[in-house]
Design a protein around this motif. Structure first.
Motif, PDB file in Angstrom:
ATOM      1  N   GLY A  18      15.942   8.197  -1.464  1.00 13.00           N
ATOM      2  CA  GLY A  18      17.186   7.952  -2.188  1.00 13.00           C
ATOM      3  C   GLY A  18      17.794   9.162  -2.857  1.00 13.00           C
ATOM      4  N   ASN A  19      17.146  10.321  -2.775  1.00 13.14           N
ATOM      5  CA  ASN A  19      17.656  11.534  -3.402  1.00 13.14           C
ATOM      6  C   ASN A  19      18.153  12.520  -2.341  1.00 13.14           C
ATOM      7  OD1 ASN A  19      16.873  10.708  -6.098  1.00 13.14           O
ATOM      8  ND2 ASN A  19      14.760  11.168  -5.483  1.00 13.14           N
ATOM      9  N   VAL A  20      19.250  13.190  -2.636  1.00 10.05           N
ATOM     10  CA  VAL A  20      19.807  14.156  -1.686  1.00 10.05           C
ATOM     11  C   VAL A  20      18.874  15.366  -1.599  1.00 10.05           C
ATOM     12  CG1 VAL A  20      21.722  15.694  -1.159  1.00 10.05           C
ATOM     13  CG2 VAL A  20      22.181  13.437  -2.120  1.00 10.05           C
ATOM     14  N   TYR A  21      18.380  15.604  -0.418  1.00  9.96           N
ATOM     15  CA  TYR A  21      17.502  16.755  -0.156  1.00  9.96           C
ATOM     16  C   TYR A  21      18.337  17.962   0.264  1.00  9.96           C
ATOM     17  CZ  TYR A  21      13.462  19.269   1.865  1.00  9.96           C
ATOM     18  OH  TYR A  21      12.482  20.184   2.180  1.00  9.96           O
ATOM     19  N   ALA A  22      19.352  17.700   1.101  1.00  6.34           N
ATOM     20  CA  ALA A  22      20.274  18.761   1.527  1.00  6.34           C
ATOM     21  C   ALA A  22      21.500  18.104   2.139  1.00  6.34           C
ATOM     22  CB  ALA A  22      19.612  19.688   2.536  1.00  6.34           C
ATOM     23  N   SER A  23      22.650  18.752   1.995  1.00  2.03           N
ATOM     24  CA  SER A  23      23.868  18.203   2.600  1.00  2.03           C
ATOM     25  C   SER A  23      24.914  19.298   2.759  1.00  2.03           C
ATOM     26  CB  SER A  23      24.434  17.054   1.750  1.00  2.03           C
ATOM     27  OG  SER A  23      24.935  17.536   0.516  1.00  2.03           O
ATOM     28  N   ILE A  24      25.804  19.059   3.711  1.00  2.00           N
ATOM     29  CA  ILE A  24      26.956  19.944   3.908  1.00  2.00           C
ATOM     30  C   ILE A  24      28.058  19.144   4.577  1.00  2.00           C
ATOM     31  CG2 ILE A  24      26.132  20.773   6.161  1.00  2.00           C
ATOM     32  CD1 ILE A  24      27.406  23.504   5.448  1.00  2.00           C
ATOM     33  N   ASP A  25      29.289  19.396   4.168  1.00  2.28           N
ATOM     34  CA  ASP A  25      30.460  18.795   4.810  1.00  2.28           C
ATOM     35  C   ASP A  25      31.428  19.931   5.123  1.00  2.28           C
ATOM     36  OD1 ASP A  25      32.741  17.464   5.636  1.00  2.28           O
ATOM     37  OD2 ASP A  25      32.518  15.841   4.185  1.00  2.28           O
ATOM     38  N   ARG A  26      31.433  20.366   6.371  1.00  3.32           N
ATOM     39  CA  ARG A  26      32.230  21.515   6.760  1.00  3.32           C
ATOM     40  C   ARG A  26      33.735  21.234   6.726  1.00  3.32           C
ATOM     41  NH1 ARG A  26      27.312  22.085   9.666  1.00  3.32           N
ATOM     42  NH2 ARG A  26      26.533  24.253   9.729  1.00  3.32           N
ATOM     43  N   ARG A  27      34.106  19.964   6.576  1.00  2.00           N
ATOM     44  CA  ARG A  27      35.529  19.647   6.404  1.00  2.00           C
ATOM     45  C   ARG A  27      36.014  20.102   5.024  1.00  2.00           C
ATOM     46  NH1 ARG A  27      34.708  13.375   7.809  1.00  2.00           N
ATOM     47  NH2 ARG A  27      33.019  13.852   6.331  1.00  2.00           N
ATOM     48  N   GLU A  28      35.092  20.151   4.085  1.00  2.99           N
ATOM     49  CA  GLU A  28      35.441  20.513   2.718  1.00  2.99           C
ATOM     50  C   GLU A  28      35.112  21.975   2.406  1.00  2.99           C
ATOM     51  OE1 GLU A  28      37.004  18.429   0.798  1.00  2.99           O
ATOM     52  OE2 GLU A  28      36.821  16.715   2.166  1.00  2.99           O
ATOM     53  N   SER A  29      33.935  22.409   2.881  1.00  2.00           N
ATOM     54  CA  SER A  29      33.473  23.749   2.524  1.00  2.00           C
ATOM     55  C   SER A  29      32.298  24.134   3.415  1.00  2.00           C
ATOM     56  CB  SER A  29      33.041  23.776   1.051  1.00  2.00           C
ATOM     57  OG  SER A  29      32.360  24.963   0.731  1.00  2.00           O
ATOM     58  N   SER A  30      32.057  25.423   3.518  1.00  2.31           N
ATOM     59  CA  SER A  30      30.869  25.907   4.238  1.00  2.31           C
ATOM     60  C   SER A  30      29.671  26.013   3.304  1.00  2.31           C
ATOM     61  CB  SER A  30      31.158  27.270   4.869  1.00  2.31           C
ATOM     62  OG  SER A  30      31.529  28.219   3.875  1.00  2.31           O
ATOM     63  N   GLU A  31      29.861  25.612   2.066  1.00  4.85           N
ATOM     64  CA  GLU A  31      28.811  25.671   1.059  1.00  4.85           C
ATOM     65  C   GLU A  31      27.919  24.432   1.160  1.00  4.85           C
ATOM     66  OE1 GLU A  31      27.070  27.877  -2.149  1.00  4.85           O
ATOM     67  OE2 GLU A  31      28.886  28.376  -1.003  1.00  4.85           O
ATOM     68  N   ALA A  32      26.618  24.647   1.259  1.00  2.82           N
ATOM     69  CA  ALA A  32      25.674  23.544   1.384  1.00  2.82           C
ATOM     70  C   ALA A  32      24.978  23.273   0.056  1.00  2.82           C
ATOM     71  CB  ALA A  32      24.631  23.867   2.443  1.00  2.82           C
ATOM     72  N   ILE A  33      24.581  22.029  -0.122  1.00  4.33           N
ATOM     73  CA  ILE A  33      23.713  21.648  -1.243  1.00  4.33           C
ATOM     74  C   ILE A  33      22.282  21.620  -0.704  1.00  4.33           C
ATOM     75  CG2 ILE A  33      23.084  19.819  -2.855  1.00  4.33           C
ATOM     76  CD1 ILE A  33      26.038  18.921  -2.768  1.00  4.33           C
ATOM     77  N   ILE A  34      21.397  22.413  -1.294  1.00  2.63           N
ATOM     78  CA  ILE A  34      20.007  22.471  -0.848  1.00  2.63           C
ATOM     79  C   ILE A  34      19.097  22.265  -2.049  1.00  2.63           C
ATOM     80  CG2 ILE A  34      18.231  23.851   0.301  1.00  2.63           C
ATOM     81  CD1 ILE A  34      20.487  25.431   1.657  1.00  2.63           C
ATOM     82  N   ASN A  35      18.420  21.122  -2.088  1.00  2.80           N
ATOM     83  CA  ASN A  35      17.548  20.788  -3.216  1.00  2.80           C
ATOM     84  C   ASN A  35      16.065  20.882  -2.849  1.00  2.80           C
ATOM     85  OD1 ASN A  35      19.713  20.219  -4.981  1.00  2.80           O
ATOM     86  ND2 ASN A  35      19.939  18.173  -4.083  1.00  2.80           N
ATOM     87  N   ALA A  36      15.763  21.464  -1.710  1.00  2.00           N
ATOM     88  CA  ALA A  36      14.377  21.599  -1.283  1.00  2.00           C
ATOM     89  C   ALA A  36      13.647  22.626  -2.143  1.00  2.00           C
ATOM     90  CB  ALA A  36      14.331  22.022   0.185  1.00  2.00           C
ATOM     91  N   ILE A  37      12.504  22.212  -2.696  1.00  5.26           N
ATOM     92  CA  ILE A  37      11.721  23.128  -3.527  1.00  5.26           C
ATOM     93  C   ILE A  37      11.063  24.187  -2.632  1.00  5.26           C
ATOM     94  CG2 ILE A  37       9.861  23.331  -5.199  1.00  5.26           C
ATOM     95  CD1 ILE A  37      12.300  21.718  -6.132  1.00  5.26           C
TER      96      ILE A  37
END
Length: 370
Positions: free
Chosen positions: A123-142
């Motif tokens: 249920g928690n975001v581990y990683a995500s990216i939406d190239r329609r919005e930005s090339s910036e990714a969310i990465i929560n991997a330790i």
């Protein structure tokens, strides 16, 4: 294990269609067909053109961007549904690993072009990216804190980017991530309707006969054919170019693939892959499309029994109602596919289904109309 799959705007799937492998019942027979509440062996029925093959192609779309395995790009022409106005096909996979849930969702414009990705663990975001919005990714991997989060113009999958460029710490979320990647790398699709066309698991192709000969399996293949009802003797024959698999008629040899029936050739293909499925196999998920298109019904039952004995989670498509039997599987493992839904026999009737029921007879009588 794969627990749920959703796809929309892909090939003939205009609206979202869902394969839910967790909707099981407490049947006391054929318990090995369900593992930890998830269907482990499934047969999918549907009329011609309903999308059984496309279901397999949709599930195995993931191979092209998460692995370096064979992706069979020729099967992915006419990628988007022609009636849908969206320019993105959308996929959602849900997996279960040791009680943990991994959800991987993404959208593509074609086989090679990812638009967005998101992987969630419990249920928690581990990683995500939406190239329609930005090339910036969310990465929560330790362990991936030092990774550059801006992927720029790169078309690489975010999952592959994390896996290849970071040393992740040993924790529950990262272990789930690696199990997810390992599962996808072990997925295998093949079909018997044409040549040895497959998706996933390995790269390249080999001659079926050459593979049998080089692995010392000529007599084993002979016994396999005999076991499933094809009485024959096999040997090898030397030609000007190579050594070929051959039928042996009291010392007179004829090349196997020159005179074998289409059904026997199809069995050779099944045998080729079955050798990679037995024992300590790395295959995690198997999808066999129209597996028995050239088989007698008794042979179909024998092959289903062989697939039941392998460890890999398996989905098989067929038209053959003779194998719709509680002796082989159970009602929550037989699925009926329609243009807009896939559901088990159990969910297509209000009747309580029992082991003694002749479910093929009930199916032909229209008892599973939903």
């Amino acid at each position: 294990m794969l627990t749920r799959f959703e796809v929309a705007n892909f090939k003939n799937f205009d609206k979202k269609i869902t394969l839910d492998l967790t909707d099981t019942n407490m049947y006391l027979f054929n318990k090995d067909c369900v593992k930890e509440g998830v269907v482990n062996k499934a047969l999918v029925y549907g009329h011609n053109g309903v999308g059984k093959s496309n279901l397999g192609f949709a599930i195995f779309d993931i191979i092209s961007h998460l692995t370096d395995k064979n992706s069979a790009a020729e099967c992915y022409k006419n990628y988007l549904n022609i009636s849908n106005d969206s320019d993105i096909a959308e996929f959602v996979f849900t997996f279960q690993f040791d009680g943990n849930e991994v959800t991987y969702s993404y959208g593509k414009t074609d086989l090679e072009t990812l638009v967005y990705e998101e992987i969630m663990i419990n249920g928690n975001v581990y990683a995500s990216i939406d190239r329609r919005e930005s090339s910036e990714a969310i990465i929560n991997a330790i362990g991936a804190e030092s990774l550059r989060s801006d992927l720029g113009e790169s078309k690489i999958s975010l999952v592959s980017y994390i896996k290849k460029n970071s040393v992740l710490e040993d924790n529950c979320e990262n272990l789930c991530f690696f199990k997810f990647v390992e599962f996808v790398n072990g997925m295998l699709f093949f079909r018997s309707l044409d040549s040895n066309r497959y998706i996933g698991f390995q790269q390249g192709s080999r001659s079926l006969g050459k593979d049998i000969i080089e692995n010392g399996n000529v007599k084993h293949f002979e016994k396999f054919l005999n076991r499933v009802g094809i009485e024959c003797r096999l040997s090898t024959i030397e030609t000007s170019e190579q050594i070929d698999l051959a039928f042996d008629f009291n010392g007179k040899k004829v090349s196997f693939f020159e005179i074998a029936s289409q059904g026997t050739k199809s069995l050779a293909l099944f045998y080729y892959w079955y050798q990679r499925l037995k024992g300590d196999s790395k295959v995690t998920f198997l999808f066999v499309d129209e597996f028995d298109a050239f088989y007698h019904h008794a042979l179909s039952s024998a092959v289903v029994e062989l697939i039941r004995d392998i460890d890999a989670q398996s989905v098989i498509t067929t038209h053959n109602t003779s194998i719709m039997s509680n002796e082989l599987l159970r009602p929550d493992c037989y699925f009926l596919m329609y243009p807009n839904k896939i559901s088990s026999l159990t969910n297509n009737t209000s009747k309580e289904l029992r082991e003694a029921h002749n479910i093929e007879k009930m199916y032909k009588a229209g008892a599973f109309s939903g």
